[in-house]
Design a protein around this motif. Structure first.
Motif, PDB file in Angstrom:
ATOM      1  N   GLN A 171     -10.524 -34.064 -37.212  1.00  0.00           N
ATOM      2  CA  GLN A 171     -11.352 -32.890 -36.947  1.00  0.00           C
ATOM      3  C   GLN A 171     -11.175 -32.538 -35.464  1.00  0.00           C
ATOM      4  O   GLN A 171     -11.415 -33.367 -34.590  1.00  0.00           O
ATOM      5  N   GLN A 172     -10.738 -31.312 -35.219  1.00  0.00           N
ATOM      6  CA  GLN A 172     -10.489 -30.883 -33.840  1.00  0.00           C
ATOM      7  C   GLN A 172     -11.580 -29.905 -33.399  1.00  0.00           C
ATOM      8  O   GLN A 172     -11.847 -28.925 -34.086  1.00  0.00           O
ATOM      9  N   ASP A 173     -12.174 -30.200 -32.247  1.00  0.00           N
ATOM     10  CA  ASP A 173     -13.211 -29.326 -31.695  1.00  0.00           C
ATOM     11  C   ASP A 173     -12.526 -28.201 -30.926  1.00  0.00           C
ATOM     12  O   ASP A 173     -12.057 -28.396 -29.804  1.00  0.00           O
TER      13      ASP A 173
ATOM     14  N   PHE B 179     -13.517 -27.495 -48.965  1.00  0.00           N
ATOM     15  CA  PHE B 179     -13.618 -26.074 -48.661  1.00  0.00           C
ATOM     16  C   PHE B 179     -12.814 -25.227 -49.645  1.00  0.00           C
ATOM     17  O   PHE B 179     -12.765 -24.017 -49.531  1.00  0.00           O
TER      18      PHE B 179
ATOM     19  N   ARG C 170     -12.185 -23.356 -39.192  1.00  0.00           N
ATOM     20  CA  ARG C 170     -13.513 -22.826 -39.524  1.00  0.00           C
ATOM     21  C   ARG C 170     -13.822 -21.734 -38.510  1.00  0.00           C
ATOM     22  O   ARG C 170     -13.883 -21.991 -37.299  1.00  0.00           O
ATOM     23  N   ASP C 171     -13.975 -20.532 -39.002  1.00  0.00           N
ATOM     24  CA  ASP C 171     -14.136 -19.391 -38.117  1.00  0.00           C
ATOM     25  C   ASP C 171     -15.582 -18.966 -37.957  1.00  0.00           C
ATOM     26  O   ASP C 171     -16.384 -19.052 -38.880  1.00  0.00           O
ATOM     27  N   CYS C 172     -15.884 -18.516 -36.773  1.00  0.00           N
ATOM     28  CA  CYS C 172     -17.156 -17.857 -36.513  1.00  0.00           C
ATOM     29  C   CYS C 172     -16.818 -16.505 -35.910  1.00  0.00           C
ATOM     30  O   CYS C 172     -16.391 -16.433 -34.748  1.00  0.00           O
ATOM     31  N   GLY C 173     -16.945 -15.469 -36.687  1.00  0.00           N
ATOM     32  CA  GLY C 173     -16.647 -14.122 -36.188  1.00  0.00           C
ATOM     33  C   GLY C 173     -15.238 -13.979 -35.654  1.00  0.00           C
ATOM     34  O   GLY C 173     -15.014 -13.335 -34.636  1.00  0.00           O
TER      35      GLY C 173
ATOM     36  N   ILE D  57     -13.887 -22.484 -34.521  1.00  0.00           N
ATOM     37  CA  ILE D  57     -14.732 -23.468 -33.823  1.00  0.00           C
ATOM     38  C   ILE D  57     -14.303 -24.902 -34.149  1.00  0.00           C
ATOM     39  O   ILE D  57     -14.483 -25.801 -33.338  1.00  0.00           O
ATOM     40  N   ILE D  58     -13.737 -25.090 -35.332  1.00  0.00           N
ATOM     41  CA  ILE D  58     -13.264 -26.425 -35.740  1.00  0.00           C
ATOM     42  C   ILE D  58     -11.967 -26.248 -36.522  1.00  0.00           C
ATOM     43  O   ILE D  58     -11.842 -25.304 -37.314  1.00  0.00           O
TER      44      ILE D  58
ATOM     45  N   TYR E  81      -9.624 -28.540 -39.159  1.00  0.00           N
ATOM     46  CA  TYR E  81      -9.435 -29.788 -39.911  1.00  0.00           C
ATOM     47  C   TYR E  81      -7.940 -29.976 -40.146  1.00  0.00           C
ATOM     48  O   TYR E  81      -7.262 -29.050 -40.610  1.00  0.00           O
TER      49      TYR E  81
ATOM     50  N   PHE F  91     -20.575 -34.492 -32.248  1.00  0.00           N
ATOM     51  CA  PHE F  91     -19.222 -33.936 -32.363  1.00  0.00           C
ATOM     52  C   PHE F  91     -19.108 -33.279 -33.733  1.00  0.00           C
ATOM     53  O   PHE F  91     -19.528 -33.872 -34.736  1.00  0.00           O
ATOM     54  N   PRO F  92     -18.563 -32.073 -33.820  1.00  0.00           N
ATOM     55  CA  PRO F  92     -18.001 -31.237 -32.744  1.00  0.00           C
ATOM     56  C   PRO F  92     -19.082 -30.447 -32.023  1.00  0.00           C
ATOM     57  O   PRO F  92     -20.269 -30.549 -32.356  1.00  0.00           O
TER      58      PRO F  92
ATOM     59  N   ASN G  26     -19.665 -27.196 -31.936  1.00  0.00           N
ATOM     60  CA  ASN G  26     -20.285 -26.220 -32.841  1.00  0.00           C
ATOM     61  C   ASN G  26     -19.930 -26.593 -34.265  1.00  0.00           C
ATOM     62  O   ASN G  26     -18.822 -27.069 -34.515  1.00  0.00           O
TER      63      ASN G  26
ATOM     64  N   CYS H  96     -23.011 -20.411 -36.224  1.00  0.00           N
ATOM     65  CA  CYS H  96     -22.122 -19.767 -35.254  1.00  0.00           C
ATOM     66  C   CYS H  96     -22.840 -19.580 -33.923  1.00  0.00           C
ATOM     67  O   CYS H  96     -24.021 -19.227 -33.914  1.00  0.00           O
TER      68      CYS H  96
END
Lengths: 162, 276
Positions: free
Chosen positions: A50-52, A95, A144-147, A151-152, A154, B158-159, B161, B275
């Motif tokens: 999992q990448q931040d 997902f 994983r998208d926010c707008g 944000i993350i 996988y 973590f993470p 967000n 978000c």
């Protein structure tokens, strides 16, 4: 003794002459395998990171233990004949939905897969390694998208199960 | 003698700062998303053909080499892009001010990862030809900005967000614990009180004093002084009503045996969900 050493060094010097004459038995690479054939299999999850994407350094954590410690690995099956897929998530992080259809962006040299889970919106996953019939692993990443901002991410590694 | 002792280190520091070929004007406050000035002292470079030059240009390829279509691209070797003209700071020191993430069109992570690779050249860098110091350029230069210091967090998530369907890891670094009564905890001694908020309504997994009765709230020892708890919020907070969306989570790390506030960390961790 002196003569033995002399012969030994002569033989040592001559060795490359003989090795250079060995017939090259490296087989031809042949035609590149079809990616449609390559992905047509059941794949068992073996690693997830999992990448931040919000952190400066794109900090990554291996979360495989969380998903795989019980020995019950989630699986995904791709069928290239009818372009369908099914997921056996074993009740874990998922997902992709339970089934749906899929397409490569390019059947010859694919870079991503569009998953269309039944009754849900399309999902784009990127291939992070080529997927020929000889390849043992299917490696994909999903953001994983926010707008519109990730944000993350996988990073999945599946092993060919059949 | 005392004065001399103070003077010598100061002199050494000054020599270090002024003896560099290429450096950031303000390295301690470097932020790749803000205007940044890089400086090059031609006198310190190995290639000296640009000493006394009336104008020089930046030629850069990292963190990204920009295509010809980009207004900040290098131009050609015989005719640099005027947009990359450097500012004369005097005494053969030249500067270039830019916002790295905007200039290169990359994220801050790429700037920290590769740093800046560049050289300084005349508009026509050919010089005598043949490469090396016979051309009108410096040798390859680089600046690697230091990552900003991140405060050590005893309890962290973590993470940064996440959404309710994502995997979340709560990390407790007991080796960094400053509270004496919480130091050196054993592998089976660390638990966590956890609750989720739907707006202002709080849903706890297990009441605080019953936490040790819930094995799902035991944090796992990594063997290096850190303890982790991993879960997917949507699955973990089972008492959040179906259809409600978790907006934040609250955690208090505590000992299995709790006699008072000495047996918990001082500050709860609040984690927003959703978000940003």
């Amino acid at each position: 003794m002196k003569i033995t050493l002399k012969y030994f060094f002569i033989l040592l010097m001559a060795a490359p002459l003989f090795t250079a004459c060995v017939e090259d038995d490296t087989p031809d690479i042949g035609e590149e395998g079809s990616k449609l054939d390559g992905i047509n299999a059941t794949w068992r999850l073996v690693e997830v990171n999992q990448q931040d994407d919000v952190s400066f350094t794109l900090e990554t954590r291996n979360i495989s233990d969380f998903l795989l410690a019980d020995g019950n690995a989630p699986q995904i099956t791709f069928n290239s004949a009818d372009k369908t897929y099914s997921v056996d998530a074993k009740g874990k992080l998922n997902f992709w939905g339970t089934e749906g259809s899929w397409t490569f962006d390019d059947d010859v040299a694919p870079t991503n897969i569009t998953l269309s889970p039944t009754g849900e919106s399309d999902i784009l996953v990127n291939l992070t390694a080529t997927i020929r019939p000889v390849d043992k692993f299917l490696q994909i990443e999903f953001s994983r998208d926010c707008g519109g901002t990730s944000i993350i991410t996988y990073l999945y590694k599946y092993e060919r199960a059949n | 003698m005392k004065r001399l002792l103070l003077f010598v280190p100061s002199l050494l520091l000054a020599a270090f700062a002024f003896g560099q070929k290429a450096y950031l004007e303000d390295p301690d406050n470097f932020d790749p998303t803000q205007p940044t000035k890089i400086l090059v002292d031609i006198k310190q470079c190995d290639c000296q053909r640009l000493l006394g030059a009336p104008e020089v240009f930046l030629w850069t390829w990292e963190p990204a080499e920009l295509p010809a279509s980009d207004p900040n691209n290098n131009g050609s070797w015989t005719s640099s892009n005027p947009a990359l003209a450097m500012t004369n700071e005097g005494d053969d020191v030249w500067s270039f001010t830019f916002t790295p993430t905007d200039f290169y069109g990359v994220g801050a992570d790429a700037v920290y990862s590769t740093g800046f690779s560049f050289l300084v050249k005349a508009k026509d860098g050919s010089g005598l030809g043949g490469g090396g110091c016979d051309e009108d350029k410096t040798e390859n230069l680089s600046i690697k900005p230091e990552l900003p210091e991140v405060p050590v967090l005893v309890v962290a998530g973590f993470p940064s967000n996440l959404l309710p369907q994502d995997v979340f890891t709560l990390v407790y670094d007991n080796s960094q614990e400053e509270k004496v009564s919480m130091q050196n905890l054993s592998a089976d001694e660390v638990y966590c009180y956890a609750s989720a908020f739907v707006d202002s309504v709080e849903y706890e997994v297990t009441p605080f004093f019953q936490v040790p009765n819930n094995a799902a709230l035991q944090m796992q020892s990594s063997g290096d002084g850190t303890f982790t708890l991993m879960f997917i919020p949507e699955q973990f907070f089972t008492n959040v009503p179906t259809g409600s969306t978790i907006t934040s989570m609250r955690f208090v790390v505590r000992k299995k045996v709790y006699l008072g506030t000495a047996d918990q960390v001082d500050d709860p961790l609040l984690v927003p969900v959703g978000c940003p």
